[in-house]
Write a protein that holds these residues in place. Structure first.
Motif, short mmCIF file in Angstrom:
data_model
loop_
_atom_site.label_atom_id
_atom_site.label_comp_id
_atom_site.label_asym_id
_atom_site.label_seq_id
_atom_site.Cartn_x
_atom_site.Cartn_y
_atom_site.Cartn_z
N TYR A 190 49.12 -61.31 -4.09
CA TYR A 190 49.65 -61.07 -5.42
C TYR A 190 48.60 -61.38 -6.49
O TYR A 190 48.63 -60.82 -7.56
N ASP A 224 51.24 -66.91 -4.66
CA ASP A 224 52.15 -66.62 -5.76
C ASP A 224 52.39 -67.84 -6.65
O ASP A 224 53.19 -67.80 -7.57
N GLU A 273 52.98 -57.00 -9.52
CA GLU A 273 54.17 -57.76 -9.92
C GLU A 273 54.59 -58.70 -8.79
O GLU A 273 54.62 -58.31 -7.63
N ILE A 274 54.92 -59.91 -9.15
CA ILE A 274 55.38 -60.90 -8.18
C ILE A 274 56.90 -61.01 -8.34
O ILE A 274 57.38 -61.35 -9.43
N PRO A 275 57.64 -60.72 -7.28
CA PRO A 275 59.10 -60.78 -7.41
C PRO A 275 59.57 -62.22 -7.60
O PRO A 275 59.01 -63.14 -7.04
N GLU A 276 60.60 -62.36 -8.41
CA GLU A 276 61.21 -63.68 -8.59
C GLU A 276 62.11 -63.95 -7.42
O GLU A 276 62.85 -63.07 -6.98
N ASN A 285 54.69 -65.58 -11.17
CA ASN A 285 55.54 -64.49 -11.65
C ASN A 285 55.80 -64.60 -13.15
O ASN A 285 56.39 -63.72 -13.75
N LYS A 286 55.35 -65.69 -13.76
CA LYS A 286 55.46 -65.88 -15.21
C LYS A 286 54.35 -65.12 -15.96
O LYS A 286 54.40 -64.98 -17.17
#
Length: 127
Positions: free
Chosen positions: A11, A34, A99-102, A72-73
């Protein structure tokens, strides 16, 4: 014949500060890449990021010797990170590649919770 084997994509990519004066601050990504992990023997006063648009995307007051930042922020792209250890500023780069999924918290119902009789007695005793 040639082929490429590709494992799980990262990521993010971390470009560490290799300066001798930055050696006190351990800055690394976790195994899944991540989360940014900061550790030091001295207090980390704060952390902020400057994104590709030259604006501060994150600004944290830490005042501790360790800190974990979920990536992810951050938006996709290059981020110049500045860790503040007064009077020093340690600068390094994080590139968010996608994009890093929450991770959504797991919701449990009362049917999902199983407790032994002794655990139930302990809860009742403490209440």
């Amino acid at each position: 014949m040639s082929f490429t084997l590709q494992a799980q994509e990262s990521y993010a990519k971390l470009e560490k500060n290799r300066n001798i004066q930055a050696k006190e601050l351990i800055h690394e990504l976790n195994e899944t890449k991540d989360t940014l992990i900061l550790r030091s023997n001295k207090k980390i006063n704060g952390l902020y990021s400057i994104n590709k648009d030259y604006s501060r995307e994150l600004d944290f007051y830490i005042n501790d010797t360790s800190f974990k930042l979920p990536l992810n922020k951050l938006s996709v792209g290059k981020h110049v990170m500045v860790a503040v250890q007064s009077p020093k500023r340690i600068v390094f780069v994080i590139r968010i590649l996608k994009e890093i999924p929450e991770i959504e918290p797991i919701k449990l119902t009362t049917k999902d919770i199983i407790a032994t009789e002794s655990e139930k007695a302990l809860v009742l005793k403490n209440n």
